[in-house]
Design a protein around this motif. Structure first.
Motif, PDB file in Angstrom:
ATOM      1  N   UNK A   1     -26.574  43.504  43.722  1.00  0.00           N
ATOM      2  CA  UNK A   1     -25.459  42.821  44.702  1.00  0.00           C
ATOM      3  C   UNK A   1     -26.104  42.108  45.635  1.00  0.00           C
ATOM      4  N   UNK A   2     -27.322  42.392  46.070  1.00  0.00           N
ATOM      5  CA  UNK A   2     -27.896  41.869  47.102  1.00  0.00           C
ATOM      6  C   UNK A   2     -28.467  40.579  46.771  1.00  0.00           C
ATOM      7  N   UNK A   3     -28.506  40.005  45.528  1.00  0.00           N
ATOM      8  CA  UNK A   3     -28.970  38.766  45.109  1.00  0.00           C
ATOM      9  C   UNK A   3     -30.446  38.737  44.639  1.00  0.00           C
ATOM     10  N   UNK A   4     -31.229  40.027  44.433  1.00  0.00           N
ATOM     11  CA  UNK A   4     -32.264  40.279  44.169  1.00  0.00           C
ATOM     12  C   UNK A   4     -32.713  40.248  42.460  1.00  0.00           C
ATOM     13  N   UNK A   5     -33.842  39.804  42.226  1.00  0.00           N
ATOM     14  CA  UNK A   5     -33.992  39.755  40.964  1.00  0.00           C
ATOM     15  C   UNK A   5     -34.183  41.034  40.360  1.00  0.00           C
ATOM     16  N   UNK A   6     -33.508  41.155  39.203  1.00  0.00           N
ATOM     17  CA  UNK A   6     -33.481  42.492  38.453  1.00  0.00           C
ATOM     18  C   UNK A   6     -33.699  42.168  37.039  1.00  0.00           C
ATOM     19  N   UNK A   7     -34.444  41.156  36.754  1.00  0.00           N
ATOM     20  CA  UNK A   7     -34.843  40.927  35.363  1.00  0.00           C
ATOM     21  C   UNK A   7     -35.577  41.951  34.620  1.00  0.00           C
ATOM     22  N   UNK A   8     -36.354  42.759  35.401  1.00  0.00           N
ATOM     23  CA  UNK A   8     -37.251  43.715  34.735  1.00  0.00           C
ATOM     24  C   UNK A   8     -36.283  44.920  34.066  1.00  0.00           C
ATOM     25  N   UNK A   9     -35.107  44.979  34.444  1.00  0.00           N
ATOM     26  CA  UNK A   9     -34.020  45.743  33.892  1.00  0.00           C
ATOM     27  C   UNK A   9     -33.516  45.350  32.678  1.00  0.00           C
ATOM     28  N   UNK A  10     -33.618  44.053  32.017  1.00  0.00           N
ATOM     29  CA  UNK A  10     -32.945  43.412  31.046  1.00  0.00           C
ATOM     30  C   UNK A  10     -33.525  44.239  29.919  1.00  0.00           C
ATOM     31  N   UNK A  11     -34.536  44.481  29.335  1.00  0.00           N
ATOM     32  CA  UNK A  11     -34.884  45.323  28.222  1.00  0.00           C
ATOM     33  C   UNK A  11     -34.116  46.871  28.161  1.00  0.00           C
ATOM     34  N   UNK A  12     -34.112  47.349  29.277  1.00  0.00           N
ATOM     35  CA  UNK A  12     -33.323  48.652  29.294  1.00  0.00           C
ATOM     36  C   UNK A  12     -31.885  48.343  29.042  1.00  0.00           C
ATOM     37  N   UNK A  13     -31.238  47.312  29.804  1.00  0.00           N
ATOM     38  CA  UNK A  13     -29.923  46.822  29.621  1.00  0.00           C
ATOM     39  C   UNK A  13     -29.518  46.581  28.110  1.00  0.00           C
ATOM     40  N   UNK A  14     -30.354  45.833  27.667  1.00  0.00           N
ATOM     41  CA  UNK A  14     -30.117  45.589  26.047  1.00  0.00           C
ATOM     42  C   UNK A  14     -30.019  46.636  25.446  1.00  0.00           C
ATOM     43  N   UNK A  15     -30.718  47.572  25.424  1.00  0.00           N
ATOM     44  CA  UNK A  15     -30.824  48.729  24.742  1.00  0.00           C
ATOM     45  C   UNK A  15     -29.509  49.655  24.877  1.00  0.00           C
ATOM     46  N   UNK A  16     -28.633  49.585  25.895  1.00  0.00           N
ATOM     47  CA  UNK A  16     -27.578  50.242  26.215  1.00  0.00           C
ATOM     48  C   UNK A  16     -26.068  49.797  25.392  1.00  0.00           C
ATOM     49  N   UNK A  17     -25.550  50.634  25.157  1.00  0.00           N
ATOM     50  CA  UNK A  17     -24.116  50.383  24.372  1.00  0.00           C
ATOM     51  C   UNK A  17     -23.289  50.263  25.923  1.00  0.00           C
ATOM     52  N   UNK A  18     -22.841  49.281  26.327  1.00  0.00           N
ATOM     53  CA  UNK A  18     -21.989  49.246  27.460  1.00  0.00           C
ATOM     54  C   UNK A  18     -20.594  49.578  27.059  1.00  0.00           C
ATOM     55  N   UNK A  19     -19.926  50.353  28.161  1.00  0.00           N
ATOM     56  CA  UNK A  19     -18.604  50.752  27.999  1.00  0.00           C
ATOM     57  C   UNK A  19     -17.754  49.673  28.428  1.00  0.00           C
ATOM     58  N   UNK A  20     -16.624  49.275  27.801  1.00  0.00           N
ATOM     59  CA  UNK A  20     -15.690  48.175  28.313  1.00  0.00           C
ATOM     60  C   UNK A  20     -14.912  48.674  29.177  1.00  0.00           C
ATOM     61  N   UNK A  21     -14.955  47.689  30.364  1.00  0.00           N
ATOM     62  CA  UNK A  21     -14.482  48.052  31.675  1.00  0.00           C
ATOM     63  C   UNK A  21     -13.044  48.039  31.675  1.00  0.00           C
ATOM     64  N   UNK A  22     -12.219  47.231  30.810  1.00  0.00           N
ATOM     65  CA  UNK A  22     -10.982  47.228  30.664  1.00  0.00           C
ATOM     66  C   UNK A  22     -10.618  48.873  30.173  1.00  0.00           C
ATOM     67  N   UNK A  23     -11.441  49.582  29.606  1.00  0.00           N
ATOM     68  CA  UNK A  23     -11.107  50.956  29.110  1.00  0.00           C
ATOM     69  C   UNK A  23     -10.805  51.904  30.348  1.00  0.00           C
ATOM     70  N   UNK A  24     -11.570  51.672  31.371  1.00  0.00           N
ATOM     71  CA  UNK A  24     -11.558  52.707  32.502  1.00  0.00           C
ATOM     72  C   UNK A  24     -10.832  52.060  33.776  1.00  0.00           C
ATOM     73  N   UNK A  25     -10.212  50.792  33.587  1.00  0.00           N
ATOM     74  CA  UNK A  25      -9.517  50.259  34.625  1.00  0.00           C
ATOM     75  C   UNK A  25     -10.252  49.608  35.769  1.00  0.00           C
ATOM     76  N   UNK A  26     -11.658  49.210  35.306  1.00  0.00           N
ATOM     77  CA  UNK A  26     -12.585  48.833  36.427  1.00  0.00           C
ATOM     78  C   UNK A  26     -12.432  47.118  36.804  1.00  0.00           C
TER      79      UNK A  26
END
Length: 188
Positions: free
Chosen positions: A66-91
């Motif tokens: 959110x602060x516009x800072x580089x977080x590319x180091x988190x990409x491998x961890x993010x890619x290993x996750x199964x994200x929950x569809x935000x529409x299902x929880x009204x986000x």
């Protein structure tokens, strides 16, 4: 505001399909909101110039917080996750209210890869220049032995070189896909 950014944000904030999405990264230890962006080098050059021979299809993958800072180091961890569809929880409605913040994150992503983009363009210019120097040298050399090689052929090759180099220089970054990732366990 760049039209590509505004259009992409409209897809994210109002659509449920396409190249934009909002997902939840379930994590009990950390939280935050990130913009994951894919940018592509884009050229409007005439296909006949065949600049893709020099300017390879290149994707730039970014992740900023959110602060516009580089977080590319988190990409491998993010890619290993199964994200929950935000529409299902009204986000999605809450993300729609954050349009200014999302725009800032996308802009920061573009700035983050600007140097890589410029390097990619310079490599393509160097490759194309070497190619045309070689071809022009060869043609001029052959002309000394073959009177069937006309000056207008050399002129046409020089013109092609100039148009190709100009097209490569005019290439731009295009936002190809965006995903807003909410990292939290509070939404479930």
């Amino acid at each position: 505001d760049h039209p590509a950014v505004v259009s992409a944000l409209d897809y994210v904030l109002t659509g449920s399909r396409g190249i934009c999405s909002v997902g939840i990264w379930c994590d009990e230890d950390a939280q935050g909101i990130y913009a994951e962006c894919l940018f592509r080098v884009f050229s409007t050059a005439d296909v006949a110039l065949e600049i893709d021979h020099f300017l390879k299809q290149t994707l730039f993958h970014t992740l900023v917080n959110m602060q516009g800072k580089d977080a590319r180091d988190l990409i491998p961890a993010l890619q290993s996750q199964a994200l929950v569809d935000a529409r299902k929880v009204g986000l999605v409605n809450r993300i729609q209210q954050m349009k200014t913040e999302v725009e800032s994150m996308v802009s920061a992503s573009g700035e983050l890869i600007q140097e890589q983009f410029e390097t990619t363009i310079q490599i393509a210019i160097d490759d194309a220049s070497r190619h045309f120097v070689t071809e022009l040298s060869r043609l001029k050399y052959l002309k000394t032995f073959n009177d069937h090689i006309r000056d207008d052929e050399i002129d046409e090759l020089e013109s092609l070189r100039d148009r190709t180099l100009a097209a490569i220089r005019d290439s731009q970054l295009r936002l190809d896909a965006i995903r807003i990732v909410v990292r939290s366990s509070a939404w479930l």
